[in-house]
Design an enzyme around this catalytic site. Structure first.
Site, short mmCIF file in Angstrom:
data_model
loop_
_atom_site.label_atom_id
_atom_site.label_comp_id
_atom_site.label_asym_id
_atom_site.label_seq_id
_atom_site.Cartn_x
_atom_site.Cartn_y
_atom_site.Cartn_z
CG HIS A 179 -7.05 -9.09 2.21
ND1 HIS A 179 -8.32 -8.94 2.98
CD2 HIS A 179 -6.71 -7.82 2.90
CE1 HIS A 179 -8.51 -7.48 3.63
NE2 HIS A 179 -7.71 -6.77 3.06
CG ASP A 213 0.43 -4.25 3.17
OD1 ASP A 213 -0.41 -4.45 3.67
OD2 ASP A 213 0.29 -2.69 2.92
#
Ligand code: SDX
Length: 444
Positions: free
Chosen positions: A315, A373
């Site tokens: 991320h 996700d």
């Protein structure tokens, strides 16, 4: 919200050009939390140079009061409330209100907001004809881009004379109609008749009803699934200035119609590096297939010459565990219990993949943790959604964040049209060459 432009800052930072000793001083401005900013709005004007930051890894594009993320600590707050408490004690429409208005609603405010959303879930009948123009096998995200953008044809919105009521109506319509459009996209792909919204149902329950009910018999939404769906919507609602939100802000900075702006956000979210990752995670887990193949894929993820990345990991901001992934992992178990696939092989594979990855020096050194996700796709699959619908579910939730950020930007008196510059490294000026004299020209 206070504005940076009228704040006087005593704290400054000085830049020195060591080619000629020139010095420039720029103000340092602090927010309520998080890193300070260097106000470089005058930088080009004063220095004749641009700053350079592809991917905006060190750039604050705006001032916002909506969502705060501390990537090192794995903290996510919406208007000061932690995602853990909101996921546990709030619900999606209440979080929408919070993102938009800045405060949790009281009872009457909440019931009015729910009403405003409920009574805009129905689509204009002509809009339902748009679906007929798509191939049956169209990716539902392509349909979402097209049909949400087409809302602008039904609700012309002129920015210049947008009185508050018109703006609020556009916001409510977007939040309300996304689930209906999404359910229609799914049903169109299956050759099923569209199911009208049922105003007696809650937001998440109504969406599942439009998705999976059939006109031929009574359909009762499983409350465990409705609760899981609502919690997933809470978790995905907003996330600071991510790629799709920045896309909506940039589109909105030209005073474009809010429906067109949200359509641009849907397009950006579709990418596998962003919201499309949930679909990519499931495809990756199915490609890996079994735990004994995990080491091969971990090796590939570390190989610079191999484009493979471990989808659902890493991320831009979180250099710790994404708090949403932790909560979603819990939802996995609740939903799998309900559908009695306690030993869902993909979940077992995901948990083992996470364990091995988090013990690997590469992932530890680069601080690559599971993101939102990584587990969401497993929950969606257990709930009966096809993989192609996973990012659509992300967009149903994120529309709240997109439109809250759009709304904040349009109220920001210092916002200007977004217009970044560049570091140019193309051809320097050269004379035109007629075609009959180009034979020996070298192509760079
Ligand atoms: C979302 O921004 C948001 O807030 C997004 C989001 C939201 O709610 O809006 O949180 C939603 O988009 C979550 C992210 C979903 N995407 C994925 O899961 C796709 C896989 N992840 C990567 O593509 C990547 O981690 C990104 C895109 C998420 C972040 O990329 P960055 O910040 O540009 O980091 P990077 O690509 O520069 O990576 C840093 C290093 C690189 O190695 P070096 O060049 O330093 O040697 O880490 C490596 C990368 O190669 N790396 C990975 C990796 N992610 C990063 N290596 C293997 N597998 C991965 N998944």
């Amino acid at each position: 919200m206070s504005k940076i432009h009228n704040r006087v800052s005593e704290q400054t930072v000085t830049f020195t050009d060591n080619r000629n000793g020139n010095n420039w001083e720029f103000p340092i401005i602090s927010g309520t939390m998080g890193p300070d900013v260097i106000d470089i709005r005058r930088f080009y004007n004063d220095t004749g140079m641009f700053t350079y930051d592809p991917g905006y890894t060190s750039t604050a594009s705006c001032e916002s009061a909506i969502t705060y993320i501390d990537g090192d600590e794995g903290i996510l707050l919406h208007r000061g409330y932690s995602i853990e408490e909101l996921a546990d004690q709030s619900d999606y429409l209440e979080v929408c209100y919070l993102l938009l208005e800045g405060e949790l609603p009281n009872t009457s405010e909440k019931s009015e907001f729910i009403n405003n959303i409920t009574y805009h879930t129905l689509l204009h009948e002509k809009l339902n004809h748009f679906f007929q123009g798509f191939r049956r096998d169209s990716h539902p995200m392509a349909i979402m881009c097209g049909v949400v953008g087409a809302l602008a044809a039904f609700y012309p919105y002129s920015y210049e004379n947008s009185e508050p009521g018109q703006r609020k109506l556009a916001i409510h319509r977007l939040i309300a109609k996304m689930p209906t459009i999404a359910a229609n996209a799914y049903r169109y792909s299956k050759g099923l008749p569209f199911v009208f919204p049922d105003n007696s149902l809650g937001f998440a329950e109504n969406f599942l009803h439009m998705m999976f009910s059939t006109p031929c018999e009574e359909y009762k939404v499983n409350p465990v699934m409705a609760n899981a769906m609502d919690r997933i919507l809470v978790l995905h609602a907003d996330h600071e200035q991510n790629a799709s939100t920045s896309t909506v802000r940039l589109a909105g900075s030209s005073h474009a119609n809010p429906f067109a702006c949200v359509a641009s956000g849907i397009a950006s979210l579709w990418g596998p590096a962003h919201g499309g990752a949930n679909e990519a995670v499931l495809n990756m887990l199915m490609e890996i297939g079994s735990v004994d193949r995990v080491p091969e894929y971990i090796r590939r993820a570390k190989d610079k010459d191999d484009p493979f990345r471990l989808m659902g990991f890493g991320h831009r901001v979180y250099k710790n565990y994404d708090p949403r992934a932790a909560i979603l992992r819990g939802s996995c178990h609740a939903v799998l219990e309900e559908v009695d696939t306690k030993n869902e092989p993909l979940l077992e594979l995901a948990v083992e993949l996470e364990r091995i990855a988090l013990e690997d020096d590469y992932f530890i050194e680069k601080k690559l943790f599971p993101n939102v996700d990584f587990y969401s796709g497993i929950v969606y699959r257990a709930m009966g959604f096809p993989i192609s619908m996973f990012t659509v579910l992300f967009s149903i939730s994120r529309v709240a964040g997109w439109i809250a950020q759009w709304n904040e930007m349009t109220h920001d008196t210092i916002q200007k049209i977004g217009r970044p510059r560049q570091l140019f490294n193309g051809s320097t000026p050269r004379k035109f060459v007629p075609i009959n004299r180009r034979a020996g020209l070298k192509h760079s």
